[in-house]
Design a protein around this motif. Structure first.
Motif, PDB file in Angstrom:
ATOM      1  N   LEU A  59      -9.951   8.097  21.868  1.00 49.01           N
ATOM      2  CA  LEU A  59     -10.080   6.650  21.953  1.00 49.01           C
ATOM      3  C   LEU A  59      -9.354   6.032  20.766  1.00 49.01           C
ATOM      4  CD1 LEU A  59     -13.851   6.313  22.920  1.00 49.01           C
ATOM      5  CD2 LEU A  59     -11.861   6.435  24.434  1.00 49.01           C
ATOM      6  N   GLN A  60      -8.618   4.987  21.010  1.00 50.06           N
ATOM      7  CA  GLN A  60      -7.819   4.375  19.944  1.00 50.06           C
ATOM      8  C   GLN A  60      -8.615   3.308  19.213  1.00 50.06           C
ATOM      9  OE1 GLN A  60      -4.142   2.588  21.209  1.00 50.06           O
ATOM     10  NE2 GLN A  60      -3.215   2.784  19.191  1.00 50.06           N
ATOM     11  N   VAL A  61      -8.484   3.302  17.901  1.00 45.35           N
ATOM     12  CA  VAL A  61      -9.108   2.262  17.085  1.00 45.35           C
ATOM     13  C   VAL A  61      -8.255   1.006  17.207  1.00 45.35           C
ATOM     14  CG1 VAL A  61      -9.791   1.563  14.774  1.00 45.35           C
ATOM     15  CG2 VAL A  61     -10.076   3.946  15.493  1.00 45.35           C
ATOM     16  N   MET A  62      -8.819  -0.024  17.837  1.00 43.19           N
ATOM     17  CA  MET A  62      -8.066  -1.250  18.068  1.00 43.19           C
ATOM     18  C   MET A  62      -8.169  -2.231  16.902  1.00 43.19           C
ATOM     19  SD  MET A  62      -6.795  -0.455  20.915  1.00 43.19           S
ATOM     20  CE  MET A  62      -5.953  -1.995  21.224  1.00 43.19           C
ATOM     21  N   LYS A  63      -9.345  -2.261  16.250  1.00 39.49           N
ATOM     22  CA  LYS A  63      -9.532  -3.207  15.165  1.00 39.49           C
ATOM     23  C   LYS A  63     -10.680  -2.752  14.279  1.00 39.49           C
ATOM     24  CE  LYS A  63      -9.870  -8.203  14.281  1.00 39.49           C
ATOM     25  NZ  LYS A  63     -10.013  -9.539  14.888  1.00 39.49           N
ATOM     26  N   ILE A  64     -10.575  -3.034  12.989  1.00 41.77           N
ATOM     27  CA  ILE A  64     -11.636  -2.728  12.027  1.00 41.77           C
ATOM     28  C   ILE A  64     -11.963  -4.014  11.264  1.00 41.77           C
ATOM     29  CG2 ILE A  64     -12.236  -1.456   9.933  1.00 41.77           C
ATOM     30  CD1 ILE A  64     -10.547   0.852  10.919  1.00 41.77           C
ATOM     31  N   ILE A  65     -13.257  -4.317  11.180  1.00 40.45           N
ATOM     32  CA  ILE A  65     -13.731  -5.463  10.405  1.00 40.45           C
ATOM     33  C   ILE A  65     -14.575  -4.907   9.269  1.00 40.45           C
ATOM     34  CG2 ILE A  65     -14.879  -7.716  10.517  1.00 40.45           C
ATOM     35  CD1 ILE A  65     -14.513  -7.618  13.543  1.00 40.45           C
ATOM     36  N   PRO A  66     -13.961  -4.565   8.119  1.00 44.63           N
ATOM     37  CA  PRO A  66     -14.676  -3.821   7.067  1.00 44.63           C
ATOM     38  C   PRO A  66     -15.827  -4.597   6.444  1.00 44.63           C
ATOM     39  CG  PRO A  66     -12.497  -4.497   6.321  1.00 44.63           C
ATOM     40  CD  PRO A  66     -12.551  -4.794   7.777  1.00 44.63           C
ATOM     41  N   GLU A  67     -15.693  -5.933   6.336  1.00 36.89           N
ATOM     42  CA  GLU A  67     -16.757  -6.699   5.680  1.00 36.89           C
ATOM     43  C   GLU A  67     -18.054  -6.711   6.486  1.00 36.89           C
ATOM     44  OE1 GLU A  67     -14.010  -9.574   7.881  1.00 36.89           O
ATOM     45  OE2 GLU A  67     -13.832  -7.833   6.553  1.00 36.89           O
ATOM     46  N   LYS A  68     -17.952  -6.423   7.796  1.00 38.36           N
ATOM     47  CA  LYS A  68     -19.150  -6.361   8.643  1.00 38.36           C
ATOM     48  C   LYS A  68     -19.426  -4.946   9.150  1.00 38.36           C
ATOM     49  CE  LYS A  68     -18.913 -11.147  10.260  1.00 38.36           C
ATOM     50  NZ  LYS A  68     -18.898 -12.041  11.437  1.00 38.36           N
ATOM     51  N   ASN A  69     -18.665  -3.961   8.663  1.00 35.77           N
ATOM     52  CA  ASN A  69     -18.819  -2.562   9.063  1.00 35.77           C
ATOM     53  C   ASN A  69     -18.665  -2.384  10.566  1.00 35.77           C
ATOM     54  OD1 ASN A  69     -19.465  -1.551   6.384  1.00 35.77           O
ATOM     55  ND2 ASN A  69     -21.434  -2.587   6.648  1.00 35.77           N
ATOM     56  N   LEU A  70     -17.710  -3.086  11.159  1.00 35.19           N
ATOM     57  CA  LEU A  70     -17.510  -3.024  12.595  1.00 35.19           C
ATOM     58  C   LEU A  70     -16.188  -2.341  12.919  1.00 35.19           C
ATOM     59  CD1 LEU A  70     -18.654  -6.604  13.684  1.00 35.19           C
ATOM     60  CD2 LEU A  70     -19.963  -4.466  13.812  1.00 35.19           C
ATOM     61  N   ILE A  71     -16.194  -1.600  14.034  1.00 35.49           N
ATOM     62  CA  ILE A  71     -14.983  -0.950  14.514  1.00 35.49           C
ATOM     63  C   ILE A  71     -14.928  -1.116  16.027  1.00 35.49           C
ATOM     64  CG2 ILE A  71     -16.169   1.284  14.626  1.00 35.49           C
ATOM     65  CD1 ILE A  71     -13.485   2.636  14.088  1.00 35.49           C
ATOM     66  N   LEU A  72     -13.758  -1.449  16.543  1.00 33.56           N
ATOM     67  CA  LEU A  72     -13.556  -1.590  17.977  1.00 33.56           C
ATOM     68  C   LEU A  72     -12.676  -0.450  18.453  1.00 33.56           C
ATOM     69  CD1 LEU A  72     -13.994  -4.721  16.956  1.00 33.56           C
ATOM     70  CD2 LEU A  72     -13.217  -5.229  19.272  1.00 33.56           C
ATOM     71  N   VAL A  73     -13.177   0.310  19.410  1.00 35.59           N
ATOM     72  CA  VAL A  73     -12.417   1.415  19.983  1.00 35.59           C
ATOM     73  C   VAL A  73     -12.161   1.122  21.457  1.00 35.59           C
ATOM     74  CG1 VAL A  73     -13.303   3.114  18.364  1.00 35.59           C
ATOM     75  CG2 VAL A  73     -14.498   2.752  20.516  1.00 35.59           C
ATOM     76  N   SER A  74     -11.020   1.563  21.946  1.00 34.04           N
ATOM     77  CA  SER A  74     -10.652   1.298  23.327  1.00 34.04           C
ATOM     78  C   SER A  74     -11.547   2.087  24.279  1.00 34.04           C
ATOM     79  CB  SER A  74      -9.194   1.692  23.556  1.00 34.04           C
ATOM     80  OG  SER A  74      -9.015   3.083  23.304  1.00 34.04           O
ATOM     81  N   GLY A  75     -11.858   1.479  25.422  1.00 34.09           N
ATOM     82  CA  GLY A  75     -12.642   2.166  26.437  1.00 34.09           C
ATOM     83  C   GLY A  75     -14.136   2.134  26.156  1.00 34.09           C
ATOM     84  N   SER A  76     -14.857   2.933  26.921  1.00 33.56           N
ATOM     85  CA  SER A  76     -16.316   2.966  26.818  1.00 33.56           C
ATOM     86  C   SER A  76     -16.771   4.235  26.120  1.00 33.56           C
ATOM     87  CB  SER A  76     -16.945   2.899  28.213  1.00 33.56           C
ATOM     88  OG  SER A  76     -16.519   3.989  29.007  1.00 33.56           O
ATOM     89  N   VAL A  77     -17.950   4.174  25.538  1.00 34.50           N
ATOM     90  CA  VAL A  77     -18.543   5.332  24.877  1.00 34.50           C
ATOM     91  C   VAL A  77     -19.932   5.550  25.467  1.00 34.50           C
ATOM     92  CG1 VAL A  77     -17.267   4.851  22.764  1.00 34.50           C
ATOM     93  CG2 VAL A  77     -19.584   4.020  22.990  1.00 34.50           C
ATOM     94  N   PRO A  78     -20.437   6.778  25.452  1.00 40.77           N
ATOM     95  CA  PRO A  78     -21.733   7.056  26.063  1.00 40.77           C
ATOM     96  C   PRO A  78     -22.886   6.410  25.315  1.00 40.77           C
ATOM     97  CG  PRO A  78     -20.908   8.977  24.902  1.00 40.77           C
ATOM     98  CD  PRO A  78     -19.801   7.980  24.920  1.00 40.77           C
ATOM     99  N   GLY A  79     -23.960   6.124  26.052  1.00 40.16           N
ATOM    100  CA  GLY A  79     -25.158   5.592  25.437  1.00 40.16           C
ATOM    101  C   GLY A  79     -25.401   4.133  25.766  1.00 40.16           C
ATOM    102  N   SER A  80     -26.629   3.697  25.542  1.00 37.48           N
ATOM    103  CA  SER A  80     -27.004   2.313  25.768  1.00 37.48           C
ATOM    104  C   SER A  80     -26.786   1.516  24.488  1.00 37.48           C
ATOM    105  CB  SER A  80     -28.469   2.234  26.201  1.00 37.48           C
ATOM    106  OG  SER A  80     -29.290   2.850  25.226  1.00 37.48           O
ATOM    107  N   LYS A  81     -27.012   0.223  24.549  1.00 39.02           N
ATOM    108  CA  LYS A  81     -26.878  -0.623  23.372  1.00 39.02           C
ATOM    109  C   LYS A  81     -27.882  -0.201  22.306  1.00 39.02           C
ATOM    110  CE  LYS A  81     -25.152  -4.715  25.788  1.00 39.02           C
ATOM    111  NZ  LYS A  81     -25.424  -6.137  26.122  1.00 39.02           N
TER     112      LYS A  81
END
Length: 210
Positions: A180-202
């Motif tokens: 899965l490709q890392v599309m965007k990183i928001i370091p100040e909020k510890n967030l990472i956006l990866v392409s596609g879906s990942v297993p598990g619920s919210k």
């Protein structure tokens, strides 16, 4: 292999550099605390143990309290070990240090995400194994549209082979989604956006590896 522990927030979509609308999963990755560093001399292999998520002290066993106190951190919910952490983190992976998502990944990296798939309870063979049912709706068939059909032989083998696809509990398994490709990183909020879906619920725990 380096990695970080995180929590699945949900899904969204963003536009890539070439103008494509890419469906992404939003993950809160870290910050993680280094709670143990293993090496060849004392443990027989090299690894880094990371901890993530706050845990109530009253619900933490004494053994774990002592383990976390060595790293001078509060009790954590998840403890995951990463084998053979990359060499460029040699100075960062010391006991008690904090690892953030920007320290491990950068945009356009390809990662693997591990999570626990959604549990679906006891399911039949059509939902569990994509069976087509027995025959058709006519020609004498009665309540057989979602049936598994025969499962064993007669005099030989006179038993059902192990691994026969049958009804049973579905989901709740450890699943790894690769590349899965890392599309965007928001370091100040510890967030990472990866392409596609990942297993598990919210709000479920996921492991991101590089």
């Amino acid at each position: 292999m380096s990695g970080i522990i995180g929590k699945k927030i949900g899904m969204t979509s963003i536009y890539s550099a070439d103008g494509r609308n890419v469906v992404c999963t939003l993950i809160e990755a870290g910050p993680c605390v280094v709670t143990q560093v293993k090496n060849e001399e004392t443990d027989g292999y090299t690894a880094v143990q990371l901890a993530y998520g706050e845990r109530k002290e009253k619900n933490t066993p004494k053994a774990l309290k002592g383990h976390f106190s060595k790293a001078q951190t509060t009790p954590k919910m998840e403890v995951i070990e990463f084998r053979d952490f990359r060499e460029e983190f040699e100075g960062q992976v010391e006991l008690g240090n904090t690892i953030n998502v920007g320290d491990v990944f950068k945009e356009e990296d390809f990662v693997d995400v591990i999570g626990k798939s959604k549990g679906k309870g006891f399911q039949g063979v059509v939902k569990r194994h994509n069976f087509g049912g027995v025959g058709q709706a006519t020609h004498g068939q009665h309540n057989r549209l979602r049936a598994p059909g025969s499962v064993g032989g007669a005099s030989y083998p006179a038993r059902v082979f192990k691994g026969m696809r049958m009804a049973g509990r579905t989901g709740g398994d450890r699943v790894k989604i690769t590349n899965l490709q890392v599309m965007k990183i928001i370091p100040e909020k510890n967030l990472i956006l990866v392409s596609g879906s990942v297993p598990g619920s919210k709000n479920s725990t996921v492991i991101i590896e590089k």
